[in-house]
Write a protein that holds these residues in place. Structure first.
Motif, mmCIF file in Angstrom:
data_model
loop_
_atom_site.group_PDB
_atom_site.id
_atom_site.type_symbol
_atom_site.label_atom_id
_atom_site.label_comp_id
_atom_site.label_asym_id
_atom_site.label_seq_id
_atom_site.Cartn_x
_atom_site.Cartn_y
_atom_site.Cartn_z
ATOM 1 N N ARG A 76 -14.561 -51.823 5.313
ATOM 2 C CA ARG A 76 -15.278 -50.687 6.056
ATOM 3 C C ARG A 76 -14.419 -50.202 7.468
ATOM 4 O O ARG A 76 -15.014 -49.464 8.030
ATOM 5 C CB ARG A 76 -16.691 -50.887 6.407
ATOM 6 N N ILE A 89 -14.301 -52.284 10.034
ATOM 7 C CA ILE A 89 -15.029 -52.446 11.243
ATOM 8 C C ILE A 89 -14.314 -53.425 11.956
ATOM 9 O O ILE A 89 -14.194 -54.712 11.451
ATOM 10 C CB ILE A 89 -16.457 -52.810 10.684
ATOM 11 N N THR A 124 -18.242 -45.168 17.896
ATOM 12 C CA THR A 124 -19.624 -45.705 17.389
ATOM 13 C C THR A 124 -19.428 -47.257 17.945
ATOM 14 O O THR A 124 -18.621 -48.049 17.326
ATOM 15 C CB THR A 124 -19.988 -45.509 16.025
ATOM 16 N N THR A 153 -22.001 -50.710 17.726
ATOM 17 C CA THR A 153 -22.835 -51.365 17.412
ATOM 18 C C THR A 153 -23.081 -52.859 17.434
ATOM 19 O O THR A 153 -21.800 -53.479 18.035
ATOM 20 C CB THR A 153 -23.307 -51.138 15.735
ATOM 21 N N ARG A 212 -26.733 -48.812 18.417
ATOM 22 C CA ARG A 212 -27.725 -49.678 17.680
ATOM 23 C C ARG A 212 -27.577 -51.032 17.706
ATOM 24 O O ARG A 212 -26.286 -51.494 17.645
ATOM 25 C CB ARG A 212 -27.394 -48.892 16.025
ATOM 26 N N ASP A 262 -26.310 -52.312 8.928
ATOM 27 C CA ASP A 262 -25.510 -51.164 8.068
ATOM 28 C C ASP A 262 -24.861 -50.509 9.109
ATOM 29 O O ASP A 262 -24.687 -49.144 8.974
ATOM 30 C CB ASP A 262 -26.506 -50.473 7.214
ATOM 31 N N PRO A 263 -23.918 -51.088 9.561
ATOM 32 C CA PRO A 263 -23.007 -50.250 10.590
ATOM 33 C C PRO A 263 -22.122 -49.305 9.591
ATOM 34 O O PRO A 263 -21.492 -49.716 8.704
ATOM 35 C CB PRO A 263 -22.006 -51.099 11.413
ATOM 36 N N GLU A 264 -21.640 -48.305 10.109
ATOM 37 C CA GLU A 264 -21.033 -47.164 9.270
ATOM 38 C C GLU A 264 -19.452 -47.666 9.527
ATOM 39 O O GLU A 264 -19.181 -48.273 10.504
ATOM 40 C CB GLU A 264 -21.280 -45.776 10.089
ATOM 41 N N PRO A 265 -18.641 -47.090 8.484
ATOM 42 C CA PRO A 265 -17.200 -47.540 8.487
ATOM 43 C C PRO A 265 -16.282 -47.157 9.921
ATOM 44 O O PRO A 265 -16.633 -45.856 10.500
ATOM 45 C CB PRO A 265 -16.704 -46.492 7.305
ATOM 46 N N THR A 285 -16.966 -48.425 12.651
ATOM 47 C CA THR A 285 -17.644 -48.807 13.924
ATOM 48 C C THR A 285 -17.018 -50.090 14.687
ATOM 49 O O THR A 285 -16.304 -50.996 14.031
ATOM 50 C CB THR A 285 -19.052 -49.505 13.368
#
Length: 262
Positions: free
Chosen positions: A70, A72, A101, A103, A124, A149-152, A154
């Motif tokens: 992802r 991350i 973003t 997290t 978040r 569930d962190p978005e790609p 992040t």
């Protein structure tokens, strides 16, 4: 370690900050203490610790793969209690959050206090309460990732439980460990906790705004840190006043840029 400190009890509670329902997972795990704790042979303790770490390393690799797929960047932020980890992350979120973003996975034995602070700063967060445990492990982080569930793409900070012992031994699947040490703690911290400083990719020397009021020698502390980790990067900062934070953000950006985007 786990054979004596209670970390092996799988009582972690995962809570998404801002939600009222904790995610208390009752999954079966192999780390059971189904033997008497009366008279341990040293070899039994070592064998148990090796088993715990071997299973943790396997799950950590699964976490690392999940994060890599992802794009991350995950940083494992460790320190003694009160060194300023959460304050550093709050300011980082406020100042970097406009461009990327962020997290956070928060680790504490009890309460949602730090996760609430992180959420108020604009990120978040999911709280992992470890109960008797003195560190996060890879299984806890894996479950927290499912909840968060962190978005790609992040930027993910994992704020570990305040402790400079066990977190050094437990890989979480992170890209790098960041150790925060404050000038109020004494110059000898790297010598007292060499495993933590040896595992660090970065040492943040925090609260330098207090240097006029404490007995602390920056050069001596840096020399001690490099005696156990010759290549470590050390950044003096004040998370409250802002000193040195541009260098911290540049370090983060450099590592974000080495993380493949998916």
């Amino acid at each position: 370690m786990c054979a004596t400190c209670g970390c092996g009890q799988d009582g972690a509670v995962i809570t998404l900050a801002g939600h009222d329902h904790p995610h208390d997972h009752d999954h079966p795990h192999d780390h059971h203490h189904d033997h008497s704790h009366g008279d341990h042979e040293h070899t039994e303790t070592v064998s148990l610790e090796q088993k715990v770490l071997a299973k943790n390393d396997l799950i950590a690799e699964q976490n690392r793969q999940w994060l890599a797929e992802r794009g991350i960047l995950a940083l494992n932020v460790t320190s003694s209690p009160g060194a300023g980890k959460t304050t550093l992350l709050e300011r980082t979120i406020r100042e970097l959050g406009a461009t990327r973003t962020v997290t956070v996975i928060e680790g504490d034995q009890e309460t949602l206090l730090d996760a609430d602070r992180i959420r108020a700063a604009g990120a978040r967060a999911v709280q992992v309460n470890t109960g008797a445990g003195c560190h996060l492990d890879a299984a806890m982080v894996g479950r927290a990732l499912e909840t968060l569930d962190p978005e790609p793409g992040t930027l993910l900070f994992i704020e570990n439980v305040g402790n400079l012992v066990c977190p050094a031994l437990f890989d979480l699947g992170e890209h790098s460990k960041v150790v925060v040490v404050s000038v109020t703690e004494g110059t000898d911290k790297p010598l007292k906790y060499p495993h933590m400083f040896a595992a660090a990719g970065l040492v943040i020397l925090n609260k330098i705004d207090l240097l006029p009021y404490v007995d602390f020698d920056v050069e001596t502390c840096c020399r001690h840190a490099r005696s156990v980790n010759p290549d470590v990067t050390i950044l003096p900062t004040s998370a409250t006043r802002g000193d040195g934070l541009d260098a911290w953000y540049a370090w983060v950006d450099a590592h974000v840029n080495t993380t493949p985007a998916h």
